[in-house]
Design a protein around this motif. Structure first.
Motif, short mmCIF file in Angstrom:
data_model
loop_
_atom_site.label_atom_id
_atom_site.label_comp_id
_atom_site.label_asym_id
_atom_site.label_seq_id
_atom_site.Cartn_x
_atom_site.Cartn_y
_atom_site.Cartn_z
N ASN A 41 0.82 -1.20 0.00
CA ASN A 41 0.00 0.00 0.00
C ASN A 41 0.85 1.25 0.00
O ASN A 41 2.06 1.20 0.26
N LYS A 52 -3.58 3.02 -2.79
CA LYS A 52 -3.88 1.75 -3.45
C LYS A 52 -3.42 0.61 -2.55
O LYS A 52 -2.35 0.68 -1.96
N SER A 54 -2.43 -3.31 -3.00
CA SER A 54 -2.10 -4.21 -4.11
C SER A 54 -1.83 -5.62 -3.62
O SER A 54 -1.13 -5.82 -2.62
N SER A 59 -5.73 -4.88 -7.51
CA SER A 59 -5.58 -3.82 -6.53
C SER A 59 -6.92 -3.21 -6.16
O SER A 59 -7.93 -3.39 -6.85
N ASP A 61 -8.69 0.46 -5.03
CA ASP A 61 -8.53 1.92 -5.00
C ASP A 61 -9.27 2.46 -3.78
O ASP A 61 -10.45 2.16 -3.59
#
Length: 136
Positions: A41, A52, A54, A59, A61
């Motif tokens: 992150n 984000k 991941s 991922s 948002d």
């Protein structure tokens, strides 16, 4: 029936954790610790900060909505058409902290995302407790 009256559901996970809110707050807000129990992150505990999360599968948002140190943290969680909000609430108890995580905004047609979140958050919170147990 207008758009706003669509029933949405929430996933709620609650835990009694034997650590003070300050310690849990660090694990919820420090990027290197978040990575250990959730995902990679670029998080900052700052209002409106976009970040984000991941993972191997893709991922998420996010955008910070609320930051009240050691008490409340809330951010949007958007992935694969899911527009949801994750809210952490920390309440001090005699033995530590009552930790509550709510992810709200699952539409009825998002059954798979809802079930995935129910399982996922149980795992994430178990990981979080392990991180808390081994960090100062």
């Amino acid at each position: 029936m207008n758009e706003t009256s669509i029933e949405t559901r929430s996933v709620v996970v609650e835990r009694e954790v034997a650590f003070p809110p300050e310690k849990i707050w660090r694990a919820l807000t420090q990027p290197h610790l978040i990575e250990e129990w959730l995902m990679k992150n670029d998080f900052k505990p700052v209002m409106d900060h976009r970040f984000k999360l991941s993972a191997d599968w893709g991922s998420v948002d996010c955008q910070v909505l609320e930051v009240e140190p050691n008490k409340t943290l809330s951010y949007t969680w958007g992935a694969y058409g899911l527009e949801s909000i994750v809210t952490w609430t920390l309440t001090p108890t005699r033995t530590g902290t009552h930790l509550r995580m709510e992810q709200s905004g699952f539409r009825p047609d998002q059954q798979q995302a809802y079930q995935g979140a129910r399982h996922g958050w149980q795992k994430f919170l178990a990981n979080l407790e392990q991180v808390l147990a081994r960090t100062d």
